[in-house]
Scaffold this motif. Sequence first.
Motif, PDB file in Angstrom:
ATOM      1  N   PRO A   1       0.837  -1.202   0.000  1.00 29.24           N
ATOM      2  CA  PRO A   1       0.000   0.000   0.000  1.00 29.24           C
ATOM      3  C   PRO A   1       0.873   1.254   0.000  1.00 29.24           C
ATOM      4  N   ALA A   2       0.302   2.383  -0.301  1.00 31.27           N
ATOM      5  CA  ALA A   2       1.067   3.621  -0.493  1.00 31.27           C
ATOM      6  C   ALA A   2       1.808   4.044   0.761  1.00 31.27           C
ATOM      7  N   ASP A   3       1.200   3.822   1.944  1.00 26.52           N
ATOM      8  CA  ASP A   3       1.850   4.295   3.156  1.00 26.52           C
ATOM      9  C   ASP A   3       3.112   3.506   3.500  1.00 26.52           C
ATOM     10  N   ALA A   4       3.341   2.336   2.868  1.00 22.46           N
ATOM     11  CA  ALA A   4       4.531   1.536   3.134  1.00 22.46           C
ATOM     12  C   ALA A   4       5.617   1.740   2.091  1.00 22.46           C
ATOM     13  N   HIS A   5       5.365   2.537   1.065  1.00 26.02           N
ATOM     14  CA  HIS A   5       6.365   2.731   0.017  1.00 26.02           C
ATOM     15  C   HIS A   5       7.658   3.340   0.528  1.00 26.02           C
ATOM     16  N   PRO A   6       7.620   4.395   1.364  1.00 27.04           N
ATOM     17  CA  PRO A   6       8.903   4.957   1.843  1.00 27.04           C
ATOM     18  C   PRO A   6       9.723   3.947   2.634  1.00 27.04           C
ATOM     19  N   ALA A   7       9.058   3.132   3.440  1.00 28.27           N
ATOM     20  CA  ALA A   7       9.799   2.140   4.227  1.00 28.27           C
ATOM     21  C   ALA A   7      10.453   1.122   3.313  1.00 28.27           C
ATOM     22  N   ALA A   8       9.759   0.670   2.258  1.00 31.00           N
ATOM     23  CA  ALA A   8      10.339  -0.289   1.324  1.00 31.00           C
ATOM     24  C   ALA A   8      11.533   0.316   0.604  1.00 31.00           C
ATOM     25  N   LEU A   9      11.432   1.587   0.251  1.00 31.76           N
ATOM     26  CA  LEU A   9      12.534   2.237  -0.449  1.00 31.76           C
ATOM     27  C   LEU A   9      13.753   2.354   0.462  1.00 31.76           C
ATOM     28  N   ARG A  10      13.557   2.779   1.733  1.00 30.79           N
ATOM     29  CA  ARG A  10      14.680   2.898   2.655  1.00 30.79           C
ATOM     30  C   ARG A  10      15.314   1.528   2.930  1.00 30.79           C
ATOM     31  N   LEU A  11      14.498   0.486   3.037  1.00 32.38           N
ATOM     32  CA  LEU A  11      15.038  -0.844   3.292  1.00 32.38           C
ATOM     33  C   LEU A  11      15.875  -1.335   2.112  1.00 32.38           C
ATOM     34  N   ALA A  12      15.389  -1.153   0.893  1.00 30.12           N
ATOM     35  CA  ALA A  12      16.139  -1.599  -0.277  1.00 30.12           C
ATOM     36  C   ALA A  12      17.427  -0.819  -0.433  1.00 30.12           C
ATOM     37  N   ARG A  13      17.369   0.512  -0.204  1.00 34.76           N
ATOM     38  CA  ARG A  13      18.582   1.323  -0.307  1.00 34.76           C
ATOM     39  C   ARG A  13      19.577   0.947   0.789  1.00 34.76           C
ATOM     40  N   GLY A  14      19.099   0.607   1.956  1.00 32.47           N
ATOM     41  CA  GLY A  14      20.002   0.196   3.030  1.00 32.47           C
ATOM     42  C   GLY A  14      20.727  -1.091   2.698  1.00 32.47           C
ATOM     43  N   VAL A  15      20.012  -2.067   2.131  1.00 32.11           N
ATOM     44  CA  VAL A  15      20.655  -3.323   1.738  1.00 32.11           C
ATOM     45  C   VAL A  15      21.671  -3.070   0.636  1.00 32.11           C
ATOM     46  N   GLU A  16      21.312  -2.211  -0.304  1.00 30.92           N
ATOM     47  CA  GLU A  16      22.224  -1.892  -1.398  1.00 30.92           C
ATOM     48  C   GLU A  16      23.490  -1.226  -0.876  1.00 30.92           C
ATOM     49  N   ALA A  17      23.331  -0.320   0.088  1.00 28.47           N
ATOM     50  CA  ALA A  17      24.503   0.361   0.636  1.00 28.47           C
ATOM     51  C   ALA A  17      25.401  -0.597   1.405  1.00 28.47           C
ATOM     52  N   VAL A  18      24.800  -1.521   2.157  1.00 27.03           N
ATOM     53  CA  VAL A  18      25.595  -2.478   2.927  1.00 27.03           C
ATOM     54  C   VAL A  18      26.381  -3.393   1.993  1.00 27.03           C
ATOM     55  N   ARG A  19      25.759  -3.826   0.917  1.00 31.58           N
ATOM     56  CA  ARG A  19      26.397  -4.782   0.013  1.00 31.58           C
ATOM     57  C   ARG A  19      27.443  -4.158  -0.895  1.00 31.58           C
ATOM     58  N   TYR A  20      27.127  -2.951  -1.439  1.00 27.37           N
ATOM     59  CA  TYR A  20      27.961  -2.426  -2.514  1.00 27.37           C
ATOM     60  C   TYR A  20      28.730  -1.173  -2.131  1.00 27.37           C
ATOM     61  N   ALA A  21      28.331  -0.475  -1.092  1.00 25.03           N
ATOM     62  CA  ALA A  21      29.025   0.764  -0.722  1.00 25.03           C
ATOM     63  C   ALA A  21      29.974   0.561   0.429  1.00 25.03           C
ATOM     64  N   GLY A  22      30.092  -0.675   0.918  1.00 30.30           N
ATOM     65  CA  GLY A  22      31.019  -0.938   2.019  1.00 30.30           C
ATOM     66  C   GLY A  22      30.592  -0.275   3.306  1.00 30.30           C
ATOM     67  N   LEU A  23      29.334  -0.071   3.512  1.00 35.27           N
ATOM     68  CA  LEU A  23      28.836   0.592   4.712  1.00 35.27           C
ATOM     69  C   LEU A  23      29.092  -0.285   5.930  1.00 35.27           C
ATOM     70  N   THR A  24      29.755   0.242   6.919  1.00 36.54           N
ATOM     71  CA  THR A  24      30.053  -0.498   8.149  1.00 36.54           C
ATOM     72  C   THR A  24      29.519   0.197   9.383  1.00 36.54           C
ATOM     73  N   ASP A  25      28.643   1.166   9.208  1.00 35.13           N
ATOM     74  CA  ASP A  25      28.091   1.919  10.339  1.00 35.13           C
ATOM     75  C   ASP A  25      27.219   0.985  11.176  1.00 35.13           C
ATOM     76  N   LEU A  26      27.615   0.738  12.395  1.00 32.45           N
ATOM     77  CA  LEU A  26      26.889  -0.181  13.255  1.00 32.45           C
ATOM     78  C   LEU A  26      25.554   0.394  13.703  1.00 32.45           C
ATOM     79  N   LYS A  27      25.308   1.679  13.466  1.00 34.84           N
ATOM     80  CA  LYS A  27      24.058   2.278  13.907  1.00 34.84           C
ATOM     81  C   LYS A  27      22.937   2.119  12.877  1.00 34.84           C
ATOM     82  N   VAL A  28      23.211   1.419  11.755  1.00 33.44           N
ATOM     83  CA  VAL A  28      22.190   1.237  10.744  1.00 33.44           C
ATOM     84  C   VAL A  28      21.144   0.272  11.282  1.00 33.44           C
ATOM     85  N   ASP A  29      19.936   0.771  11.483  1.00 37.14           N
ATOM     86  CA  ASP A  29      18.862  -0.045  12.062  1.00 37.14           C
ATOM     87  C   ASP A  29      17.623   0.084  11.177  1.00 37.14           C
TER      88      ASP A  29
END
Length: 787
Positions: A690-718
């Motif tokens: 639904p529309a109200d969950a779109h921002p959360a899905a986008l942030r979750l996908a971008r977070g996974v992408e950053a962890v995998r490909y950007a070398g993100l090691t920030d332990l505060k990523v929640d």
Amino acid sequence: MTGHARISLAAWGATVLGSLVLTPVFSGPFLFVSAFFCAAVTGVGILLQNLRVPRFVVPAVQLVVLVELISFFFLRDTLRFGLVPWRQTVVEFNQQMVNAMDSINRFSAPLPPDSHLTLFAVSVISVTGLLIHLIAVQLKQAAWAGLLLLTMYTVPAATVHGGLPALLFIPPAIGYIVLLSAEGRTRLSRWGRRISGVSHLDAAEPIEASALGQAGRRIGLSVVALAALLPALLPALPEGVIGNGLSGTAAGGGAGASISATDPMLDMGKNLKRGDNVTALTYTGGPADGTYLRLTALDLFDGNTWRISPRQTGRKITGDLSGPPGYSGDLSKVPTTKMQIDVSRSFRSQFAPVPYPLHSISLKNRWRYDASALDVVSGNGQVVGGQKYSLTAYDLQPTPQDLFDAMPGGEPDQYTSDVPARTDPKIKAKAREVTAGADGNKFEQAVALQKWFRTEGGFNYSTENSPGSGMRALSAFLLQNKTGYCEQFATGMALMARILDIPARVGIGFLPGQPGKSGEHIVRMHDMHAWPELYFQGVGWVRFEPTPSTQASTTPSWTDSSGAIIIAPTTAPTTAPTTPGNAESPDISKPKDPRDGADNAGLGPVDTGNWFTNGGGKVIALTLGVLLVLCIPWLIRALTRRKRFARAPGRAGVEGLWAEIRDGSRDLGLDWSDTATPRQLGDWLISQLPADAHPAALRLARGVEAVRYAGLTDLKVDLRAEARTVSKGLWSQAKLTRRWRARLLPPSWRWYLNRGSSEASDLLDEFDLALARLRSLLLPHRRRPAN
């Protein structure tokens, strides 16, 4: 041949070969019937898969076919319209399973080919075949089918004395290897994992591994793993659940008794040697002092065993039964007596306990009677336990004069006068010696034999170390040790009567029992008894009692008058036989048999239990066990979900949350792609939410992408809040039925089995490579000649 058909046929072969381990336990055509049922189930599975029916439908249809086959072949009388299983089918099937488990727990192998035991064996093998097909074909986990083959092996391993022949291991092993080979060939045909060698794992070294050795190591490690897992997966069963049966004089646990249609004499002996003395039945009516209740008569003696002679199909019980065979008087003038009998569920027998001679009985439908023996037997293997019925019996009381005057006549049948050719001549001489004073009168000879066994021959009653009824055992009993129980006394007198040209057979049944309240008589398991029946022309079959008074306190009234010649009818005592425990005979109130000692003396009516103790508890336990097994997928998913959301923020936590969204999508039937990137999957998730969950899905996908490909090691990523929002959105969009299926039977849990199998295969590959490297170091390597 398609891959699934190849594995299906291999699964059928593994089931049939695996079922060979049951041949030392069961007898009869169970193996052929099981092979046919499994073939039908396998054929249905192959047909449905060729038609591309949904995977979950195939085992359901196979189960329906199997239930129909079992019902039609074994429980046909309970089917609605002759084809549809109904409530009565379930009740009868449960009863047959209870009877089979009772026989397995109580008696040693090999078991007789009774219908309920054949049904049990066929059901076990067929259900095992269905599960093997489900695991190997539908779930594509053929290696786990070995656990089912091992489970089937536990039945004979626990019931056959002295262990199983080592050769019985070979057929199940061959079946298992064939199944694994079929799966391996199918995998190779689909460009799956290679198992032909491991030299490709390290091309820098000239290492080779034998394909046969590699497969052998896999099978060996699989068997070792199953052997280690099986004791942990199967709870410790109490003694007697899968018992060793009865052997020799060992007492068995549990309560109750069983009389089969194939060897009633053997079963009676085993029941008498048991330690339990629970109530077998109660009855009201009949003679005031009680009456003998007979199950059947054994008329065929081959020199080794007393059995029931071949019979024609029993007659239907529609009204009055045929008259007692051999009786030439006016039956209309013979008084009758009415009785009501209530049989305990503890007593398992296809024969109904009835007095002789029987006039009529309320048992009808699937019950039959034999005109020559006047015994009542089930027509479909049903047991009499739990039955209540009324009957009317003739009160035939022949006088000593009637029996003395009986003229020799024709033999009543072709069996009851037969004396085996290998009868010990000393037994024949002893029979004539004992009856020398009878001047050839058949009745006086019978009375002399009875008196010799009871008082004059020096015999003792005991169930301890008692011989059987074979010729050698009978000779030792009659001429040497003179110690036995009712079986030896009854068969010994019957054989000696035949030697004297008196037709004889052996009756199996119960002593009259002990008086209870309000005219009731209580018959217990230790009242089970055997006695000889001798034939006199014009009178018919007449009961005699050679067993000493420690077990059977009195003799029949018509044998109480004894003399060389009877001139006029004498007034016979009216006292009917009584059994030990009668307060009127304090001297013999307690039998000498230690199992009828102080613990059983004066015992009141034994409570036969309630619904819970008579099988309800087992039903509840089985239901809870099934529910527990069905809850395993839900439990795995619930624990996995909790673990993923409990992880600390960081790289591992993000990957766990992403895996949870993946598994949740698959549980809800959504098409999650393993080849798509996190950004592509994020866009796909937005289309499903639904529309109200779109921002959360986008942030979750971008977070996974950053962890995998950007070398993100920030332990505060929640990203736990975003994952919860996305998960709730996916569940809110799914249908109600889909949500319930995702909760109760989540498809994603099977991924863990596949992962476990894959990792196990990788470990085996590494093991093979290590062995190959070790061999190359220890053994000199031959270099190939240069071309």
